[in-house]
Design a protein around this motif. Structure first.
Motif, PDB file in Angstrom:
ATOM      1  N   PRO A 122      19.717  46.016 -32.961  1.00  0.00           N
ATOM      2  CA  PRO A 122      19.139  45.383 -34.141  1.00  0.00           C
ATOM      3  C   PRO A 122      20.022  44.228 -34.618  1.00  0.00           C
ATOM      4  O   PRO A 122      21.213  44.181 -34.347  1.00  0.00           O
ATOM      5  CB  PRO A 122      19.136  46.506 -35.175  1.00  0.00           C
ATOM      6  N   GLN A 123      19.388  43.303 -35.304  1.00  0.00           N
ATOM      7  CA  GLN A 123      20.131  42.148 -35.806  1.00  0.00           C
ATOM      8  C   GLN A 123      21.231  42.615 -36.759  1.00  0.00           C
ATOM      9  O   GLN A 123      21.037  43.542 -37.537  1.00  0.00           O
ATOM     10  CB  GLN A 123      19.194  41.185 -36.522  1.00  0.00           C
ATOM     11  N   ASN A 124      22.379  41.956 -36.666  1.00  0.00           N
ATOM     12  CA  ASN A 124      23.534  42.370 -37.455  1.00  0.00           C
ATOM     13  C   ASN A 124      23.763  41.361 -38.584  1.00  0.00           C
ATOM     14  O   ASN A 124      24.456  40.367 -38.410  1.00  0.00           O
ATOM     15  CB  ASN A 124      24.769  42.486 -36.559  1.00  0.00           C
ATOM     16  N   TYR A 125      23.184  41.653 -39.728  1.00  0.00           N
ATOM     17  CA  TYR A 125      23.274  40.744 -40.868  1.00  0.00           C
ATOM     18  C   TYR A 125      24.683  40.715 -41.468  1.00  0.00           C
ATOM     19  O   TYR A 125      25.098  39.711 -42.022  1.00  0.00           O
ATOM     20  CB  TYR A 125      22.249  41.114 -41.936  1.00  0.00           C
ATOM     21  N   LEU A 126      25.402  41.807 -41.357  1.00  0.00           N
ATOM     22  CA  LEU A 126      26.773  41.840 -41.861  1.00  0.00           C
ATOM     23  C   LEU A 126      27.661  40.904 -41.033  1.00  0.00           C
ATOM     24  O   LEU A 126      28.467  40.152 -41.582  1.00  0.00           O
ATOM     25  CB  LEU A 126      27.306  43.273 -41.823  1.00  0.00           C
ATOM     26  N   LEU A 127      27.488  40.910 -39.717  1.00  0.00           N
ATOM     27  CA  LEU A 127      28.230  39.997 -38.848  1.00  0.00           C
ATOM     28  C   LEU A 127      27.827  38.549 -39.134  1.00  0.00           C
ATOM     29  O   LEU A 127      28.667  37.653 -39.179  1.00  0.00           O
ATOM     30  CB  LEU A 127      27.981  40.337 -37.378  1.00  0.00           C
ATOM     31  N   PHE A 128      26.537  38.323 -39.354  1.00  0.00           N
ATOM     32  CA  PHE A 128      26.069  36.983 -39.694  1.00  0.00           C
ATOM     33  C   PHE A 128      26.732  36.507 -40.986  1.00  0.00           C
ATOM     34  O   PHE A 128      27.213  35.375 -41.066  1.00  0.00           O
ATOM     35  CB  PHE A 128      24.546  36.954 -39.845  1.00  0.00           C
ATOM     36  N   GLY A 129      26.763  37.364 -41.998  1.00  0.00           N
ATOM     37  CA  GLY A 129      27.366  36.994 -43.278  1.00  0.00           C
ATOM     38  C   GLY A 129      28.845  36.680 -43.144  1.00  0.00           C
ATOM     39  O   GLY A 129      29.337  35.706 -43.731  1.00  0.00           O
ATOM     40  N   CYS A 130      29.537  37.466 -42.350  1.00  0.00           N
ATOM     41  CA  CYS A 130      30.962  37.239 -42.127  1.00  0.00           C
ATOM     42  C   CYS A 130      31.184  35.856 -41.513  1.00  0.00           C
ATOM     43  O   CYS A 130      32.021  35.084 -41.972  1.00  0.00           O
ATOM     44  CB  CYS A 130      31.502  38.319 -41.197  1.00  0.00           C
ATOM     45  N   HIS A 131      30.430  35.530 -40.485  1.00  0.00           N
ATOM     46  CA  HIS A 131      30.628  34.248 -39.807  1.00  0.00           C
ATOM     47  C   HIS A 131      30.056  33.076 -40.601  1.00  0.00           C
ATOM     48  O   HIS A 131      30.538  31.950 -40.469  1.00  0.00           O
ATOM     49  CB  HIS A 131      30.071  34.302 -38.388  1.00  0.00           C
ATOM     50  N   PHE A 132      29.064  33.328 -41.442  1.00  0.00           N
ATOM     51  CA  PHE A 132      28.559  32.274 -42.318  1.00  0.00           C
ATOM     52  C   PHE A 132      29.636  31.877 -43.327  1.00  0.00           C
ATOM     53  O   PHE A 132      29.904  30.690 -43.531  1.00  0.00           O
ATOM     54  CB  PHE A 132      27.287  32.739 -43.034  1.00  0.00           C
ATOM     55  N   VAL A 133      30.267  32.880 -43.928  1.00  0.00           N
ATOM     56  CA  VAL A 133      31.354  32.607 -44.886  1.00  0.00           C
ATOM     57  C   VAL A 133      32.498  31.892 -44.165  1.00  0.00           C
ATOM     58  O   VAL A 133      33.067  30.919 -44.678  1.00  0.00           O
ATOM     59  CB  VAL A 133      31.843  33.910 -45.556  1.00  0.00           C
ATOM     60  N   ASN A 134      32.828  32.353 -42.955  1.00  0.00           N
ATOM     61  CA  ASN A 134      33.900  31.716 -42.199  1.00  0.00           C
ATOM     62  C   ASN A 134      33.533  30.281 -41.834  1.00  0.00           C
ATOM     63  O   ASN A 134      34.386  29.393 -41.872  1.00  0.00           O
ATOM     64  CB  ASN A 134      34.225  32.512 -40.933  1.00  0.00           C
ATOM     65  N   GLU A 135      32.296  30.038 -41.487  1.00  0.00           N
ATOM     66  CA  GLU A 135      31.857  28.679 -41.136  1.00  0.00           C
ATOM     67  C   GLU A 135      32.075  27.726 -42.308  1.00  0.00           C
ATOM     68  O   GLU A 135      32.620  26.630 -42.146  1.00  0.00           O
ATOM     69  CB  GLU A 135      30.377  28.691 -40.732  1.00  0.00           C
ATOM     70  N   ILE A 136      31.668  28.150 -43.492  1.00  0.00           N
ATOM     71  CA  ILE A 136      31.832  27.310 -44.685  1.00  0.00           C
ATOM     72  C   ILE A 136      33.319  27.071 -44.968  1.00  0.00           C
ATOM     73  O   ILE A 136      33.744  25.935 -45.239  1.00  0.00           O
ATOM     74  CB  ILE A 136      31.145  27.965 -45.911  1.00  0.00           C
ATOM     75  N   ALA A 137      34.125  28.133 -44.897  1.00  0.00           N
ATOM     76  CA  ALA A 137      35.563  28.000 -45.166  1.00  0.00           C
ATOM     77  C   ALA A 137      36.233  27.100 -44.121  1.00  0.00           C
ATOM     78  O   ALA A 137      37.061  26.243 -44.475  1.00  0.00           O
ATOM     79  CB  ALA A 137      36.225  29.377 -45.170  1.00  0.00           C
ATOM     80  N   GLN A 138      35.878  27.259 -42.858  1.00  0.00           N
ATOM     81  CA  GLN A 138      36.494  26.442 -41.807  1.00  0.00           C
ATOM     82  C   GLN A 138      36.034  24.985 -41.894  1.00  0.00           C
ATOM     83  O   GLN A 138      36.817  24.071 -41.605  1.00  0.00           O
ATOM     84  CB  GLN A 138      36.190  27.016 -40.418  1.00  0.00           C
ATOM     85  N   LEU A 139      34.795  24.757 -42.277  1.00  0.00           N
ATOM     86  CA  LEU A 139      34.347  23.373 -42.479  1.00  0.00           C
ATOM     87  C   LEU A 139      35.137  22.727 -43.616  1.00  0.00           C
ATOM     88  O   LEU A 139      35.499  21.549 -43.538  1.00  0.00           O
ATOM     89  CB  LEU A 139      32.841  23.319 -42.760  1.00  0.00           C
ATOM     90  N   GLY A 140      35.413  23.510 -44.654  1.00  0.00           N
ATOM     91  CA  GLY A 140      36.253  23.004 -45.747  1.00  0.00           C
ATOM     92  C   GLY A 140      37.652  22.663 -45.263  1.00  0.00           C
ATOM     93  O   GLY A 140      38.201  21.599 -45.587  1.00  0.00           O
ATOM     94  N   GLN A 141      38.217  23.549 -44.447  1.00  0.00           N
ATOM     95  CA  GLN A 141      39.544  23.287 -43.885  1.00  0.00           C
ATOM     96  C   GLN A 141      39.502  22.078 -42.950  1.00  0.00           C
ATOM     97  O   GLN A 141      40.425  21.259 -42.946  1.00  0.00           O
ATOM     98  CB  GLN A 141      40.057  24.507 -43.107  1.00  0.00           C
ATOM     99  N   GLY A 142      38.457  21.986 -42.166  1.00  0.00           N
ATOM    100  CA  GLY A 142      38.318  20.844 -41.248  1.00  0.00           C
ATOM    101  C   GLY A 142      38.224  19.526 -42.003  1.00  0.00           C
ATOM    102  O   GLY A 142      38.826  18.524 -41.607  1.00  0.00           O
ATOM    103  N   PHE A 143      37.495  19.521 -43.105  1.00  0.00           N
ATOM    104  CA  PHE A 143      37.394  18.306 -43.918  1.00  0.00           C
ATOM    105  C   PHE A 143      38.753  17.958 -44.510  1.00  0.00           C
ATOM    106  O   PHE A 143      39.143  16.789 -44.527  1.00  0.00           O
ATOM    107  CB  PHE A 143      36.360  18.476 -45.033  1.00  0.00           C
TER     108      PHE A 143
END
Length: 120
Positions: free
Chosen positions: A73-94
């Motif tokens: 089944p789709q793992n929404y908790l894993l999606f949420g973890c990586h979504f938060v990480n994506e936003i944080a890493q984009l901030g760090q990248g900027f």
């Protein structure tokens, strides 16, 4: 309005406990250390940011956001973890990009410093 008893009954139900004893739950929970660290690092000096590592983490989170929706089944908790990480890493990248390539004030300050003029 749901009651506290209803919530605890759901939380301690056989189905919920079975889910919480799987890697489908504990993998993402333990993985949340990465975005938490990135969020806490947003206040640190941008000179400390590794551009290649930040780029790798941006791609890593994109891949695993896709993976979390591809598994059954789709793992929404894993999606949420990586979504938060994506936003944080984009901030760090900027911040890294701004510090190393876009910040003209820093370049002028370095050029005007006595150490830079004595090296020429």
């Amino acid at each position: 309005m749901p009651s506290f008893k209803k919530f605890t009954d759901f939380l301690f139900s056989k189905q919920s406990l079975k889910y919480m004893c799987t890697t489908h739950f504990w993998g993402p929970v333990s993985n949340f250390g990465i975005p938490i660290a990135a969020i806490l690092d947003l206040k640190k000096d941008p000179e400390l940011i590794s551009g290649p590592m930040t780029g790798s983490l941006i791609l890593y989170s994109l891949v695993f956001m896709r993976y979390s929706m591809a598994v059954i089944p789709q793992n929404y908790l894993l999606f949420g973890c990586h979504f938060v990480n994506e936003i944080a890493q984009l901030g760090q990248g900027f911040r890294w990009l701004n510090y190393h390539y876009l910040n003209e004030d820093k370049k002028k300050e370095i050029e005007a410093s006595p150490a830079a003029t004595s090296e020429k």
